[in-house]
Write a protein that holds these residues in place. Structure first.
Motif, PDB file in Angstrom:
ATOM      1  N   LEU A 252     -41.367 -24.897  -3.735  1.00 15.96           N
ATOM      2  CA  LEU A 252     -43.074 -25.118  -3.292  1.00 15.96           C
ATOM      3  C   LEU A 252     -43.554 -24.322  -2.288  1.00 15.96           C
ATOM      4  O   LEU A 252     -44.603 -23.691  -2.234  1.00 15.96           O
ATOM      5  CB  LEU A 252     -43.176 -26.904  -3.066  1.00 15.96           C
ATOM      6  N   ILE A 253     -42.792 -24.078  -0.974  1.00 20.80           N
ATOM      7  CA  ILE A 253     -43.176 -23.079   0.095  1.00 20.80           C
ATOM      8  C   ILE A 253     -43.149 -21.721  -0.162  1.00 20.80           C
ATOM      9  O   ILE A 253     -43.962 -21.040   0.509  1.00 20.80           O
ATOM     10  CB  ILE A 253     -42.388 -23.537   1.294  1.00 20.80           C
ATOM     11  N   SER A 254     -42.546 -21.430  -1.246  1.00 21.34           N
ATOM     12  CA  SER A 254     -42.534 -20.068  -1.584  1.00 21.34           C
ATOM     13  C   SER A 254     -43.463 -19.640  -2.681  1.00 21.34           C
ATOM     14  O   SER A 254     -43.501 -18.779  -3.330  1.00 21.34           O
ATOM     15  CB  SER A 254     -41.112 -19.640  -2.140  1.00 21.34           C
ATOM     16  N   ASP A 255     -44.310 -20.736  -2.878  1.00 20.73           N
ATOM     17  CA  ASP A 255     -45.411 -20.645  -3.776  1.00 20.73           C
ATOM     18  C   ASP A 255     -44.844 -20.778  -5.479  1.00 20.73           C
ATOM     19  O   ASP A 255     -45.479 -20.012  -6.331  1.00 20.73           O
ATOM     20  CB  ASP A 255     -46.155 -19.476  -3.536  1.00 20.73           C
ATOM     21  N   ARG A 256     -43.859 -21.241  -5.597  1.00 18.01           N
ATOM     22  CA  ARG A 256     -43.276 -21.391  -6.876  1.00 18.01           C
ATOM     23  C   ARG A 256     -42.963 -19.869  -7.535  1.00 18.01           C
ATOM     24  O   ARG A 256     -43.280 -19.493  -8.584  1.00 18.01           O
ATOM     25  CB  ARG A 256     -44.185 -22.069  -7.798  1.00 18.01           C
ATOM     26  N   ALA A 257     -42.681 -19.097  -6.619  1.00 19.78           N
ATOM     27  CA  ALA A 257     -42.179 -17.526  -7.108  1.00 19.78           C
ATOM     28  C   ALA A 257     -40.745 -17.882  -7.815  1.00 19.78           C
ATOM     29  O   ALA A 257     -40.554 -16.766  -8.679  1.00 19.78           O
ATOM     30  CB  ALA A 257     -42.126 -16.649  -5.767  1.00 19.78           C
ATOM     31  N   TYR A 258     -40.256 -18.581  -7.609  1.00 26.22           N
ATOM     32  CA  TYR A 258     -38.689 -18.925  -8.132  1.00 26.22           C
ATOM     33  C   TYR A 258     -38.561 -20.292  -8.609  1.00 26.22           C
ATOM     34  O   TYR A 258     -39.248 -21.238  -8.542  1.00 26.22           O
ATOM     35  CB  TYR A 258     -37.580 -18.622  -7.312  1.00 26.22           C
ATOM     36  N   ASN A 259     -37.628 -20.392  -9.597  1.00 26.72           N
ATOM     37  CA  ASN A 259     -37.321 -21.819 -10.186  1.00 26.72           C
ATOM     38  C   ASN A 259     -35.906 -22.087  -9.476  1.00 26.72           C
ATOM     39  O   ASN A 259     -35.237 -21.697  -8.746  1.00 26.72           O
ATOM     40  CB  ASN A 259     -37.297 -21.883 -11.747  1.00 26.72           C
ATOM     41  N   ARG A 260     -35.644 -23.115  -9.878  1.00 26.35           N
ATOM     42  CA  ARG A 260     -34.335 -23.993  -9.573  1.00 26.35           C
ATOM     43  C   ARG A 260     -33.274 -23.129  -9.982  1.00 26.35           C
ATOM     44  O   ARG A 260     -32.468 -22.918  -9.157  1.00 26.35           O
ATOM     45  CB  ARG A 260     -34.320 -25.666  -9.964  1.00 26.35           C
ATOM     46  N   LYS A 261     -33.051 -22.707 -10.873  1.00 25.37           N
ATOM     47  CA  LYS A 261     -31.651 -22.043 -11.204  1.00 25.37           C
ATOM     48  C   LYS A 261     -31.659 -20.757 -10.396  1.00 25.37           C
ATOM     49  O   LYS A 261     -30.765 -20.396 -10.146  1.00 25.37           O
ATOM     50  CB  LYS A 261     -31.747 -21.753 -12.796  1.00 25.37           C
ATOM     51  N   GLU A 262     -32.668 -20.156 -10.369  1.00 24.34           N
ATOM     52  CA  GLU A 262     -32.710 -18.997  -9.659  1.00 24.34           C
ATOM     53  C   GLU A 262     -32.194 -19.009  -8.082  1.00 24.34           C
ATOM     54  O   GLU A 262     -31.585 -18.400  -7.457  1.00 24.34           O
ATOM     55  CB  GLU A 262     -34.172 -18.127  -9.521  1.00 24.34           C
ATOM     56  N   VAL A 263     -32.547 -20.149  -7.603  1.00 25.49           N
ATOM     57  CA  VAL A 263     -32.300 -20.563  -6.096  1.00 25.49           C
ATOM     58  C   VAL A 263     -30.770 -20.745  -6.221  1.00 25.49           C
ATOM     59  O   VAL A 263     -29.957 -20.254  -5.247  1.00 25.49           O
ATOM     60  CB  VAL A 263     -33.037 -21.831  -5.669  1.00 25.49           C
ATOM     61  N   LEU A 264     -30.155 -21.854  -7.247  1.00 25.15           N
ATOM     62  CA  LEU A 264     -28.809 -22.067  -7.073  1.00 25.15           C
ATOM     63  C   LEU A 264     -27.862 -20.832  -7.417  1.00 25.15           C
ATOM     64  O   LEU A 264     -27.025 -20.966  -7.100  1.00 25.15           O
ATOM     65  CB  LEU A 264     -28.642 -23.065  -8.227  1.00 25.15           C
ATOM     66  N   ASP A 265     -28.380 -19.941  -8.434  1.00 28.51           N
ATOM     67  CA  ASP A 265     -27.888 -18.742  -8.844  1.00 28.51           C
ATOM     68  C   ASP A 265     -27.628 -17.832  -7.524  1.00 28.51           C
ATOM     69  O   ASP A 265     -26.546 -17.369  -7.246  1.00 28.51           O
ATOM     70  CB  ASP A 265     -28.384 -17.974  -9.764  1.00 28.51           C
ATOM     71  N   MET A 266     -28.575 -17.722  -6.688  1.00 26.87           N
ATOM     72  CA  MET A 266     -28.678 -16.961  -5.451  1.00 26.87           C
ATOM     73  C   MET A 266     -27.624 -17.502  -4.513  1.00 26.87           C
ATOM     74  O   MET A 266     -26.895 -16.872  -3.683  1.00 26.87           O
ATOM     75  CB  MET A 266     -29.871 -16.657  -4.852  1.00 26.87           C
ATOM     76  N   GLU A 267     -27.696 -19.109  -4.507  1.00 26.95           N
ATOM     77  CA  GLU A 267     -26.617 -19.559  -3.564  1.00 26.95           C
ATOM     78  C   GLU A 267     -25.425 -19.192  -3.850  1.00 26.95           C
ATOM     79  O   GLU A 267     -24.565 -19.006  -3.097  1.00 26.95           O
ATOM     80  CB  GLU A 267     -27.134 -21.276  -3.774  1.00 26.95           C
ATOM     81  N   ARG A 268     -24.977 -19.292  -4.907  1.00 28.09           N
ATOM     82  CA  ARG A 268     -23.701 -18.817  -5.542  1.00 28.09           C
ATOM     83  C   ARG A 268     -23.258 -17.595  -5.270  1.00 28.09           C
ATOM     84  O   ARG A 268     -22.074 -17.299  -4.782  1.00 28.09           O
ATOM     85  CB  ARG A 268     -23.559 -19.184  -7.070  1.00 28.09           C
ATOM     86  N   LEU A 269     -24.130 -16.621  -5.329  1.00 31.98           N
ATOM     87  CA  LEU A 269     -23.872 -15.331  -5.190  1.00 31.98           C
ATOM     88  C   LEU A 269     -23.819 -15.093  -3.610  1.00 31.98           C
ATOM     89  O   LEU A 269     -22.638 -14.176  -3.102  1.00 31.98           O
ATOM     90  CB  LEU A 269     -25.013 -14.513  -5.576  1.00 31.98           C
ATOM     91  N   MET A 270     -24.492 -15.727  -2.945  1.00 31.72           N
ATOM     92  CA  MET A 270     -24.549 -15.467  -1.209  1.00 31.72           C
ATOM     93  C   MET A 270     -23.142 -15.765  -0.898  1.00 31.72           C
ATOM     94  O   MET A 270     -22.537 -15.118  -0.048  1.00 31.72           O
ATOM     95  CB  MET A 270     -25.667 -16.064  -0.551  1.00 31.72           C
ATOM     96  N   VAL A 271     -22.615 -17.390  -1.089  1.00 29.21           N
ATOM     97  CA  VAL A 271     -21.410 -17.676  -0.524  1.00 29.21           C
ATOM     98  C   VAL A 271     -20.438 -16.913  -0.827  1.00 29.21           C
ATOM     99  O   VAL A 271     -19.283 -16.868  -0.268  1.00 29.21           O
ATOM    100  CB  VAL A 271     -21.321 -19.246  -0.895  1.00 29.21           C
ATOM    101  N   ASN A 272     -20.343 -16.233  -2.135  1.00 30.41           N
ATOM    102  CA  ASN A 272     -19.095 -15.553  -2.906  1.00 30.41           C
ATOM    103  C   ASN A 272     -19.203 -14.276  -2.035  1.00 30.41           C
ATOM    104  O   ASN A 272     -18.168 -13.778  -1.732  1.00 30.41           O
ATOM    105  CB  ASN A 272     -19.028 -15.560  -4.241  1.00 30.41           C
TER     106      ASN A 272
END
Length: 406
Positions: A252-272
């Motif tokens: 919401l604070i990013s003005d819905r530029a991304y969806n939930r799946k994109e956030v979780l995919d990026m989270e997985r990519l970053m921690v790896n």
């Protein structure tokens, strides 16, 4: 008695190791009569320690004022100073009575020595004074959460491994679609997000660290840069916060530029990409310890964090390790609030940095402070211009540091 005394310009009575050119009679031990009859035993002056080094080095044991034979034969005695009707006879009178004799050089120049001592006294006092290093953990000995038994070892370890959390200062050259200005815009926005969500300071510093470490290892397109920022904040919240914002709040604070799946995919990519290494010492870790060493009050704390957050936005400050950034921020804050250069021995001891090592970094911080209210990136300035933060941004910059040298 004091009215009849003559000037003591040439008397060498107080010279260490000197013998008096006469003999004085003393009463029997234990006698109650202060005006006892004189006898012929020689008077031995009481040896008192000399509080200054200069005359002691001159008047050695081998340098003594020896009496000439003529003086011993005449039997002149020094009058009793306790008797009011007697007058103290100075060295010139003894010369007239006992014949002229040559005194050592140190006696002839007594007045010159005393003048030099008076001039050197203040300098010697300053040299002798050494600022003590205080024990900043003495008040927390009974607090188990302060872990005072291990705190020094912990910070030695932090200083040792802080390089593992640093990134190459030119890593942006490997990015083909983003630049340092875009990074500055992202972090300036995240500082506002951290304030709006009322997140801890630790979360903000870890967020910036995760962004830089990820971007130094993985190229990203500009439209995904904000996604990297919100995902890094989500990871930092999971590591530092008790109550973690939900993914929908970040979307919401990013003005819905991304969806939930994109956030979780990026989270997985970053921690790896970062190999799940989230426990790195950030500038905040050192700030808390160094502020304690500086005996900081609330005003100093707020201004130091204002300076530190200005540095988070600036890409060029990646040239400095976290501990040096923290120490320089506190040094700059002290100089700004006191209006003169100040860095105590305790600060130097606990930070491990001298004033000379901090000066270059501090000059850049002063320049950031001068331009904080102008330009497009004013998030930090507006945050610290509020009453909640003590109007820290309104303080007059320490411009005198820009021309300072050591």
């Amino acid at each position: 008695m004091m009215q009849n005394r003559r000037a003591l310009s040439n008397i060498n009575v107080n010279v260490v190791g000197a013998r008096l050119p006469c003999s004085v009679a003393v009463g029997e031990r234990g006698s109650s009569d202060k005006n006892a009859l004189y006898d012929k035993q020689p008077f031995h002056p009481v040896q008192r320690p000399c509080p200054r080094k200069f005359p002691v080095s001159i008047a050695g044991d081998h340098q003594q004022l020896l009496l000439p034979e003529e003086t011993k034969k005449t039997g002149h005695v020094l009058p009793d100073l306790n008797e009011p009707d007697r007058t103290v006879i100075d060295l010139e009178d003894y010369k007239m009575m006992a014949g002229d004799f040559s005194a050592p050089v140190f006696v002839q120049h007594t007045e010159a020595i005393l003048v030099e001592i008076d001039e050197m006294d203040e300098i010697e006092m300053e040299d002798a004074y050494e600022e003590p290093i205080m024990d900043i953990d003495i008040c927390d000995k009974k607090d188990p959460l302060a872990v005072t038994e291990y705190i020094d070892d912990l910070y030695r370890y932090y200083k040792k491994v802080e390089g593992s959390g640093c990134v190459p200062p030119n890593y942006m050259d490997q990015q083909f679609d983003i630049n340092e200005h875009m990074r500055a815009i992202l972090i300036d926005w995240l500082i506002e997000v951290q304030y709006k969500f009322q997140l801890m300071d630790e979360t903000l510093y870890l967020t910036v660290n995760l962004i830089d470490r990820f971007l130094s290892l993985y190229p990203i397109v500009r439209k995904k840069l904000q996604l990297v920022g919100v995902t890094a904040m989500l990871l930092a919240c999971k590591y530092e916060e008790v109550s973690v914002p939900i993914v929908e709040d970040l979307i919401l604070i990013s003005d819905r530029a991304y969806n939930r799946k994109e956030v979780l995919d990026m989270e997985r990519l970053m921690v790896n990409t970062l190999q799940f290494n989230m426990s790195v010492p950030t500038p905040y870790v050192f700030m808390r310890r160094f502020l304690k060493a500086a005996q900081s009050d609330k005003k100093l704390v707020l201004f130091a964090f204002f300076i530190m957050e200005l540095c988070l936005v600036e890409y060029e400050m990646l040239n400095f390790p976290p501990s040096l950034l923290a120490a320089s921020a506190i040094y700059t804050a002290q100089c700004t609030l006191s209006r003169f250069k100040f860095w105590s021995k305790s600060c130097e001891y606990y930070t491990g940095y001298t004033e000379e090592l901090l000066l270059e970094c501090s000059k850049r911080m002063v320049a950031f402070h001068q331009s904080a209210g102008s330009g497009k990136l004013t998030g930090v300035y507006r945050k610290y211009s509020m009453p909640k933060f003590g109007y820290a941004a309104k303080a007059e910059p320490a411009s005198f540091l820009l021309n300072a040298t050591l």
